[in-house]
Design an enzyme around this catalytic site. Sequence first.
Site, short mmCIF file in Angstrom:
data_model
loop_
_atom_site.label_atom_id
_atom_site.label_comp_id
_atom_site.label_asym_id
_atom_site.label_seq_id
_atom_site.Cartn_x
_atom_site.Cartn_y
_atom_site.Cartn_z
N CYS A 297 0.84 -1.20 0.00
CA CYS A 297 0.00 0.00 0.00
C CYS A 297 0.87 1.25 0.00
O CYS A 297 1.81 1.36 0.79
CB CYS A 297 -0.92 0.00 1.22
SG CYS A 297 -1.99 1.44 1.27
N CYS B 146 0.52 4.96 6.80
CA CYS B 146 -0.07 4.85 8.14
C CYS B 146 0.96 4.21 9.07
O CYS B 146 1.42 3.09 8.82
CB CYS B 146 -1.34 3.99 8.08
SG CYS B 146 -2.49 4.56 6.82
N CYS C 43 0.77 0.49 10.31
CA CYS C 43 0.36 -0.58 9.40
C CYS C 43 1.53 -1.33 8.76
O CYS C 43 2.43 -0.72 8.16
CB CYS C 43 -0.53 0.00 8.31
SG CYS C 43 -1.15 -1.27 7.21
N CYS D 111 -16.24 -9.33 6.38
CA CYS D 111 -15.57 -8.07 6.07
C CYS D 111 -14.33 -8.35 5.23
O CYS D 111 -13.58 -9.28 5.53
CB CYS D 111 -15.14 -7.37 7.36
SG CYS D 111 -16.47 -7.21 8.56
N CYS E 20 -19.12 -6.33 4.16
CA CYS E 20 -18.44 -5.08 4.51
C CYS E 20 -17.13 -5.05 3.74
O CYS E 20 -16.47 -6.08 3.60
CB CYS E 20 -18.18 -5.02 6.01
SG CYS E 20 -17.32 -3.51 6.51
N CYS F 5 -19.12 2.05 8.68
CA CYS F 5 -18.34 1.43 9.75
C CYS F 5 -17.09 2.30 9.91
O CYS F 5 -16.31 2.44 8.96
CB CYS F 5 -17.95 0.01 9.34
SG CYS F 5 -16.77 -0.77 10.45
N ARG G 249 -17.40 -2.55 18.14
CA ARG G 249 -16.66 -3.80 17.88
C ARG G 249 -15.27 -3.81 18.51
O ARG G 249 -14.48 -2.88 18.32
CB ARG G 249 -16.52 -4.03 16.38
CG ARG G 249 -15.75 -5.32 16.07
CD ARG G 249 -15.77 -5.68 14.60
NE ARG G 249 -17.08 -5.51 14.07
CZ ARG G 249 -17.38 -4.73 13.02
NH1 ARG G 249 -16.44 -4.07 12.40
NH2 ARG G 249 -18.61 -4.62 12.62
S1 SF4 Z 1 -3.91 1.16 7.01
FE1 SF4 Z 1 -2.32 0.08 5.78
S2 SF4 Z 1 -3.44 -0.73 4.07
FE2 SF4 Z 1 -4.77 0.82 4.97
S3 SF4 Z 1 -4.31 2.71 3.89
FE3 SF4 Z 1 -2.94 2.67 5.68
S4 SF4 Z 1 -1.05 1.71 4.92
FE4 SF4 Z 1 -2.66 1.24 3.43
#
Ligand code: SF4
Length: 339
Positions: free
Chosen positions: A54, A58, A61, A98, A129, A189, A267
Site C-alpha cells: 500500500c 499509516c 500498518c 468483512c 463489509c 463502519c 466492535r
Molecule cells: S492502514 Fe495500511 S493498508 Fe490501509 S491505507 Fe494505511 S497503509 Fe494502506
Amino acid sequence: MTDIRTEWTREEIAALFDKPLLDLLFEAQTVHREVHAANEVQLCTLLSIKTGGCPEDCGYCSQSVHADSGVEATKLMDVRAILQMAAQAKDNGSQRFCMGAAWRNPKDRDMPAIVEIVKGVRDMGLETCMTLGMLTRKQADMLAEAGLDYYNHNIDSSPEYYERVISTRKFDERIETLEHVRESGINVCSGGIVGMGETREDRVGFIHTLATLPKHPESVPVNALVPVKGTVLGDMLADTPLAKIDDIEFVRTVAVARIAMPMSMVRLSAGRESMSEATQSLCFMAGANSIFTGDKLLTAPNAGDDSDAELFAKLGLKALQGEEPMRAEKMQQVVEAAE
Ligand code: SF4
C-alpha cells in the site's frame, strides 16, 4: 429513554471519560440494554483480499510500502477463493464478512471484480463489509448498487493526532469518503486505534468526531494498537511503557463510545488477542457487542474461534443472529422523531 445526540461537546465526552469507572460501566450497560440484546455479540470475519504494497504511510500498518515488516504484496485474490472463505465463515457462525484491500483507493479497473465479490458473498446470506481505501462518490454508488451493506473507513484517532500518524492523506479526506458512503446509502463502519501514543484528549477527540457526524456510524470498531516491528509506531513504541494501552483506559474508551453512540455496534477489533478474559468481559460490560472471529485480522493475530467459544460459554454470551429487534424498534423511533 436514551437520546441519540449528534451535538456532543468535547467537554461532555471528556466528562464521561473522567467518571468513576463503575459509574461509567453502569451507565454504558444501561444505555446498551435500552437498545441492544443484553447477552448477544455479533460475530464478524475479516479477510484480507489484497495484502501489502500500500502506498499510504499509516504509521501502525505493516502493509504500507513504507514499513519494513516483511509483509509481501499480493494481487487481489481470486473471486472463487474469496467466496470459499466466506462460506467457511458462515459455517463458523459469522453474521458479517468483512473484506479489506490494502489500497489508497480502488482503481476503476478493480471495480468489476469487487462488485462480483459483493454480490457473491451477499447471495450466501452474509452481511458484506469492505474496506478499500478512499472512494469517489461514483465508486460508492457502484458498491451500493451491488448490495454492499457496510463500508469501513476508520478515522483512526483525533483530527490533531491523525496528522502525526499518517502524512499521505488528510483527515478531511477520510471524512469526505465517509460522506460519499453515507450519501450512497451504504451503512458506515468507522472507528480507530487507541494505544498509538495519543493522549486522553486525543481519545476524546476521536470519539467526539464520530459522535458528531451527521449520523453515527452503524459500526464502530475500537482497536488496540498491535505494535508490529518495522512499522513506525511498532518501532517507536516497542519496549516502552506506551507500547500497550492501559486495559482500564481501553475499557473506558469502549464505554464512552457506547454512551455517545447508543445505536452503533461497538466492535472489539485488533488487540483483543492480547487482552485477558477479564478485560474482554469488562469491554462487553462497557457495551461492546461485536467481535472479529478467526485467527487473523488482515495481517495481525486474533483470538481464535476456540478460545472465543470458551469465553462465550463462560460468560453466557450468544452469537447475535440477524437484526436485533430492540435496535430496529429504536431506529424506527429515531426516524419517526426526525419526520
Ligand atoms: S492502514 Fe495500511 S493498508 Fe490501509 S491505507 Fe494505511 S497503509 Fe494502506
